[in-house]
Design a protein around this motif. Structure first.
Motif, PDB file in Angstrom:
ATOM      1  N   GLY A  89       0.818  -1.213   0.000  1.00 50.52           N
ATOM      2  CA  GLY A  89       0.000   0.000   0.000  1.00 50.52           C
ATOM      3  C   GLY A  89       0.846   1.256   0.000  1.00 50.52           C
ATOM      4  O   GLY A  89       1.653   1.465   0.915  1.00 50.52           O
ATOM      5  N   PRO A  92      -0.502   7.317   2.468  1.00 53.78           N
ATOM      6  CA  PRO A  92       0.371   8.038   3.405  1.00 53.78           C
ATOM      7  C   PRO A  92       1.056   7.104   4.410  1.00 53.78           C
ATOM      8  O   PRO A  92       2.230   7.295   4.732  1.00 53.78           O
ATOM      9  CB  PRO A  92      -0.577   8.998   4.119  1.00 53.78           C
ATOM     10  CG  PRO A  92      -1.802   9.066   3.287  1.00 53.78           C
ATOM     11  CD  PRO A  92      -1.861   7.878   2.399  1.00 53.78           C
ATOM     12  N   PHE A 111       4.700  -2.569  -2.514  1.00 52.22           N
ATOM     13  CA  PHE A 111       3.794  -3.043  -3.567  1.00 52.22           C
ATOM     14  C   PHE A 111       2.486  -2.273  -3.489  1.00 52.22           C
ATOM     15  O   PHE A 111       1.876  -2.186  -2.419  1.00 52.22           O
ATOM     16  CB  PHE A 111       3.488  -4.535  -3.407  1.00 52.22           C
ATOM     17  CG  PHE A 111       4.701  -5.413  -3.611  1.00 52.22           C
ATOM     18  CD1 PHE A 111       5.287  -5.529  -4.867  1.00 52.22           C
ATOM     19  CD2 PHE A 111       5.243  -6.122  -2.549  1.00 52.22           C
ATOM     20  CE1 PHE A 111       6.400  -6.340  -5.057  1.00 52.22           C
ATOM     21  CE2 PHE A 111       6.353  -6.927  -2.728  1.00 52.22           C
ATOM     22  CZ  PHE A 111       6.932  -7.034  -3.993  1.00 52.22           C
ATOM     23  N   GLU A 112       2.066  -1.746  -4.620  1.00 52.32           N
ATOM     24  CA  GLU A 112       0.828  -0.954  -4.682  1.00 52.32           C
ATOM     25  C   GLU A 112      -0.033  -1.498  -5.817  1.00 52.32           C
ATOM     26  O   GLU A 112       0.437  -1.617  -6.945  1.00 52.32           O
ATOM     27  CB  GLU A 112       1.197   0.524  -4.908  1.00 52.32           C
ATOM     28  CG  GLU A 112       0.073   1.429  -5.381  1.00 52.32           C
ATOM     29  CD  GLU A 112      -1.130   1.466  -4.458  1.00 52.32           C
ATOM     30  OE1 GLU A 112      -0.970   1.676  -3.256  1.00 52.32           O
ATOM     31  OE2 GLU A 112      -2.273   1.271  -4.975  1.00 52.32           O
ATOM     32  N   GLY A 114      -2.519  -0.150  -7.332  1.00 53.91           N
ATOM     33  CA  GLY A 114      -2.947   0.850  -8.311  1.00 53.91           C
ATOM     34  C   GLY A 114      -1.807   1.328  -9.194  1.00 53.91           C
ATOM     35  O   GLY A 114      -0.723   0.749  -9.221  1.00 53.91           O
ATOM     36  N   TYR A 139     -10.445   6.665  -6.826  1.00 56.89           N
ATOM     37  CA  TYR A 139     -10.152   7.703  -5.815  1.00 56.89           C
ATOM     38  C   TYR A 139      -9.533   7.129  -4.541  1.00 56.89           C
ATOM     39  O   TYR A 139      -8.974   7.869  -3.734  1.00 56.89           O
ATOM     40  CB  TYR A 139     -11.419   8.494  -5.467  1.00 56.89           C
ATOM     41  CG  TYR A 139     -11.694   9.618  -6.433  1.00 56.89           C
ATOM     42  CD1 TYR A 139     -11.047  10.844  -6.315  1.00 56.89           C
ATOM     43  CD2 TYR A 139     -12.570   9.436  -7.499  1.00 56.89           C
ATOM     44  CE1 TYR A 139     -11.282  11.871  -7.211  1.00 56.89           C
ATOM     45  CE2 TYR A 139     -12.809  10.459  -8.401  1.00 56.89           C
ATOM     46  CZ  TYR A 139     -12.152  11.680  -8.252  1.00 56.89           C
ATOM     47  OH  TYR A 139     -12.375  12.703  -9.149  1.00 56.89           O
ATOM     48  N   GLY A 147      -5.550   9.713  -0.194  1.00 54.04           N
ATOM     49  CA  GLY A 147      -5.345  11.148   0.044  1.00 54.04           C
ATOM     50  C   GLY A 147      -4.875  11.919  -1.173  1.00 54.04           C
ATOM     51  O   GLY A 147      -4.859  13.151  -1.155  1.00 54.04           O
ATOM     52  N   TYR A 149      -5.985  12.530  -4.369  1.00 53.61           N
ATOM     53  CA  TYR A 149      -6.922  13.435  -5.047  1.00 53.61           C
ATOM     54  C   TYR A 149      -7.968  13.895  -4.047  1.00 53.61           C
ATOM     55  O   TYR A 149      -9.157  13.647  -4.193  1.00 53.61           O
ATOM     56  CB  TYR A 149      -7.531  12.733  -6.269  1.00 53.61           C
ATOM     57  CG  TYR A 149      -6.451  12.423  -7.267  1.00 53.61           C
ATOM     58  CD1 TYR A 149      -5.957  13.410  -8.107  1.00 53.61           C
ATOM     59  CD2 TYR A 149      -5.868  11.166  -7.323  1.00 53.61           C
ATOM     60  CE1 TYR A 149      -4.919  13.159  -8.983  1.00 53.61           C
ATOM     61  CE2 TYR A 149      -4.830  10.898  -8.198  1.00 53.61           C
ATOM     62  CZ  TYR A 149      -4.369  11.900  -9.022  1.00 53.61           C
ATOM     63  OH  TYR A 149      -3.334  11.655  -9.888  1.00 53.61           O
ATOM     64  N   ASP A 151      -8.801  16.924  -0.641  1.00 52.80           N
ATOM     65  CA  ASP A 151      -8.636  18.322  -0.272  1.00 52.80           C
ATOM     66  C   ASP A 151      -7.243  18.501   0.340  1.00 52.80           C
ATOM     67  O   ASP A 151      -6.698  19.605   0.368  1.00 52.80           O
ATOM     68  CB  ASP A 151      -9.738  18.645   0.752  1.00 52.80           C
ATOM     69  CG  ASP A 151      -9.708  20.068   1.234  1.00 52.80           C
ATOM     70  OD1 ASP A 151      -9.585  20.964   0.390  1.00 52.80           O
ATOM     71  OD2 ASP A 151      -9.817  20.285   2.445  1.00 52.80           O
ATOM     72  N   GLY A 152      -6.704  17.370   0.828  1.00 54.46           N
ATOM     73  CA  GLY A 152      -5.388  17.441   1.460  1.00 54.46           C
ATOM     74  C   GLY A 152      -5.409  18.230   2.746  1.00 54.46           C
ATOM     75  O   GLY A 152      -4.437  18.902   3.105  1.00 54.46           O
ATOM     76  N   GLY A 248      -5.367   0.476   3.578  1.00 56.97           N
ATOM     77  CA  GLY A 248      -6.464   1.449   3.574  1.00 56.97           C
ATOM     78  C   GLY A 248      -7.822   0.848   3.904  1.00 56.97           C
ATOM     79  O   GLY A 248      -7.993  -0.375   3.996  1.00 56.97           O
ATOM     80  N   ALA A 251      -9.841  -1.743   1.105  1.00 60.79           N
ATOM     81  CA  ALA A 251      -9.302  -3.008   0.586  1.00 60.79           C
ATOM     82  C   ALA A 251     -10.107  -4.181   1.169  1.00 60.79           C
ATOM     83  O   ALA A 251      -9.641  -4.937   2.016  1.00 60.79           O
ATOM     84  CB  ALA A 251      -7.824  -3.135   0.942  1.00 60.79           C
ATOM     85  N   GLY A 337     -15.209  14.104  -0.915  1.00 58.80           N
ATOM     86  CA  GLY A 337     -15.022  15.406  -1.553  1.00 58.80           C
ATOM     87  C   GLY A 337     -13.565  15.780  -1.682  1.00 58.80           C
ATOM     88  O   GLY A 337     -12.713  15.253  -0.960  1.00 58.80           O
ATOM     89  N   GLY A 500      -7.189   9.732   8.510  1.00 55.77           N
ATOM     90  CA  GLY A 500      -6.780  10.930   7.781  1.00 55.77           C
ATOM     91  C   GLY A 500      -5.323  10.828   7.364  1.00 55.77           C
ATOM     92  O   GLY A 500      -4.594   9.919   7.790  1.00 55.77           O
ATOM     93  N   ILE A 501      -4.924  11.768   6.524  1.00 54.45           N
ATOM     94  CA  ILE A 501      -3.583  11.727   5.922  1.00 54.45           C
ATOM     95  C   ILE A 501      -2.498  11.795   6.996  1.00 54.45           C
ATOM     96  O   ILE A 501      -1.578  10.963   7.027  1.00 54.45           O
ATOM     97  CB  ILE A 501      -3.427  12.907   4.931  1.00 54.45           C
ATOM     98  CG1 ILE A 501      -4.413  12.742   3.767  1.00 54.45           C
ATOM     99  CG2 ILE A 501      -1.996  13.026   4.428  1.00 54.45           C
ATOM    100  CD1 ILE A 501      -4.566  13.968   2.880  1.00 54.45           C
ATOM    101  N   ALA A 504      -2.398   8.772   9.428  1.00 50.41           N
ATOM    102  CA  ALA A 504      -1.917   7.561   8.744  1.00 50.41           C
ATOM    103  C   ALA A 504      -0.400   7.638   8.579  1.00 50.41           C
ATOM    104  O   ALA A 504       0.323   6.651   8.798  1.00 50.41           O
ATOM    105  CB  ALA A 504      -2.607   7.414   7.389  1.00 50.41           C
TER     106      ALA A 504
END
Ligand code: FAD
Length: 520
Positions: A89, A92, A111-112, A114, A139, A147, A149, A151-152, A248, A251, A337, A500-501, A504
């Protein structure tokens, strides 16, 4: 010597303010020539009354030069015989774990499932345009995790300011604006996050770490309570010393895999509801008491209430934002959002969600660790079935806000930022009844707390269901490994240790530090 001064100013005077040295000189009784300079370190806006004030905190450097920002991480090149830790994953949690492992002289192999951020962006465009979800690139899945895409927003409920500041300083090192370390409510924005994530990935690879995209964890081999091997993409096998599992909250296949392998997991409370959207103009008016000073940023809000012993609250509010289709598979609808860094869209959206606990998911089995997930899945499928045909489409159910509180189908819908399309629907019938009733009551309460909020010009879009993980992967409180498997480290939001970012990322660092202390 470093001292501090706090200054409050009307917002109109901020741009021309240059008296921090003089104020410090007066406050400390020190001649101006001994004050080498000042540095702004905190800024917040106080909009509680019509006269809007900025609060500024400066560091004052007395008899010593101003300290500029320095890089937090050194990331020296790893030796070829460095120990290896595998990470699943690249959100963050996984990325910050990788950076921290390198700081400790350990090679991360990540390893990811996506794609990298650039290719991922194309899948998101297709998702918004055609309503087709790529189950590996959306997303929630892909480089940077959920995180990227977003609002960050970088605020967190984490109590340890030191840990939070550390994460912010690392993000700044990789390209985030210095203001994230200054603003009381920092955020980065969807347009800037991807470049920061790429810079982090490049630094990991430059130091000798590995990052593999399109690489999904599909199986685990456990022997005598030890993870021996992992399988990637149903084919490649990799021997494992230690594995950080940072996959995340979405999953579901991982939660199901763990359950199938008899690796303990637990159903976990989460929150369920809708995304509400108002015009940003209305939210500005309410929050800034009709003060339309253009120096003010697009206003945000935070709402919370209790209904029948359940918390109902605003979640991930995005000023100047867009409502995004955040499903990870076709056949389900999920909202969340995002906002660009300038938050300059004409809409203000926020999740409004109700706490969900064991009594809400009991129909899926009292002792079923996947019961909360099943409830989440059921609601998302119902939201899909209301408007879409076949197994594709991301047309979301929507209702005018007041109509929702009155249990009425809206005849038509106001303009909305959600791109794949909307259909007027009874969200009070799509959500479980006990959740819908609490939401209706909460919106009425919020209308009293924020005048103008409860209006039929606002729209709600459903469903907001991925607020946090519906599953917890239990771990030892000290050693942080899974309670049964000593070399498996559940990490981040999906495991139930972050929301949250920033939190995490903090968890990723914590796990990496713990593994680095472990004898091999
Ligand atoms: C649209 C949106 C907006 C958001 N806005 C904000 C915000 O403004 N501020 C904030 O703090 N939080 C926000 N969040 C939440 C935030 O993104 C998450 O809390 C955070 O990303 C969690 O980090 P994580 O690393 O634990 O997991 P994730 O970011 O979810 O990362 C997990 C990664 O694991 C990968 N993965 C999953 N399964 C496998 C597998 N089997 N094999 C390999 N890889 C796998 C996924 O592809 C993903 O990249 C937002 C989320 C979304 C979706």
């Amino acid at each position: 010597m470093i001292e501090y001064i706090d200054i409050r100013l009307p917002i109109e005077e901020e741009a021309n303010f240059s008296k921090s040295k003089e104020i410090a000189s007066d406050k400390f009784g020190i001649p101006l020539n001994r004050i080498y300079g000042t540095k702004l370190i905190k800024r917040s806006i106080d909009a509680r009354s019509k006269r809007i004030i900025v609060q500024l905190r400066f560091q004052v450097f007395i008899d010593e030069p101003v300290q500029e920002y320095k890089d937090t991480l050194s990331l020296t090149i790893l030796p070829s015989n460095a120990k290896v830790v595998h990470i699943i994953g690249a959100g963050p949690a996984g990325l910050f774990a990788a950076l921290q492992l390198i700081e400790k002289g350990i090679k991360p192999i990540l390893f990811e499932r996506g794609k990298d951020v650039r290719q991922r962006r194309r899948d998101l465009a297709k998702l918004n345009r055609e309503g087709i979800v790529n189950p590996e690139s959306n997303y929630c899945f892909g480089e940077g995790g959920a995180g990227t895409y977003s609002d960050g927003k970088l605020y967190t409920r984490s109590k340890k300011r030191g840990d939070v500041n550390y994460i912010l300083s690392v993000l700044r090192q990789f390209g985030a604006d210095e203001s994230i370390e200054i603003e009381a409510h920092p955020h980065i924005g969807t347009n800037k996050l991807p470049n920061i994530i790429v810079t982090i990935r490049e630094a990991i690879i430059h130091a000798g770490g590995e990052v593999h995209f399109g690489s999904k964890l599909t199986d685990l081999l456990i022997e005598k309570n030890k993870l021996v091997e992992i399988e990637i993409n149903n084919s490649e096998k990799h021997e494992i010393d230690n594995l950080i599992l940072a996959t995340g909250h979405s999953a579901r296949d991982i939660f199901e895999l763990l359950h199938q392998k008899n690796i303990a997991i637990e159903a976990k409370p989460f929150a369920l509801g809708v995304r509400v959207e108002h015009s940003q103009e209305l939210i500005n008016k309410v929050q800034y008491h009709n003060n339309n000073n253009e120096l003010l940023p697009p206003a945000s809000y935070k709402l919370v209430t209790q209904v029948e012993n359940h918390g109902v609250y605003s979640f991930c509010m995005c000023p100047g934002g867009i409502i995004a289709p955040c499903a990870t598979d076709n056949g389900e609808i999920v909202t969340n959002g995002w906002s660009p860094s300038r938050r300059n869209n004409p809409y203000a959206n926020s999740g409004i969600v109700v706490e969900v606990n064991a009594e809400d998911w009991q129909k899926f089995g009292k002792d079923n660790p996947l019961a909360a997930l099943e409830l989440q899945r059921e609601v998302e499928k119902k939201a899909f079935a209301a408007n879409n045909r076949g197994d594709k489409g991301q047309i979301a159910p929507a209702q005018r806000l007041k109509d929702f509180t009155e249990g009425k189908l809206s005849e038509d819908l106001p303009k909305c930022s959600y791109q794949p399309g909307l259909k007027t629907s009874r969200l009070d019938e799509i959500l479980p009844k006990q959740i819908a009733i609490k939401l209706q009551k909460a919106f009425i309460d919020f209308g009293k707390k924020m005048r103008g909020y409860l209006t039929n010009d606002a729209i709600i879009v459903g469903v907001e269901s991925r607020t946090s993980s519906p599953v917890k992967i239990p771990r030892d409180p000290i050693d942080l490994n899974h309670t049964q498997i000593k070399n498996l480290y559940p990490c981040g939001e999906g495991a139930g240790y972050a929301g949250g970012i920033v939190s995490a990322a903090i968890d990723g660092v914590k796990i990496a530090d713990t593994i680095s202390l472990k004898p091999y």
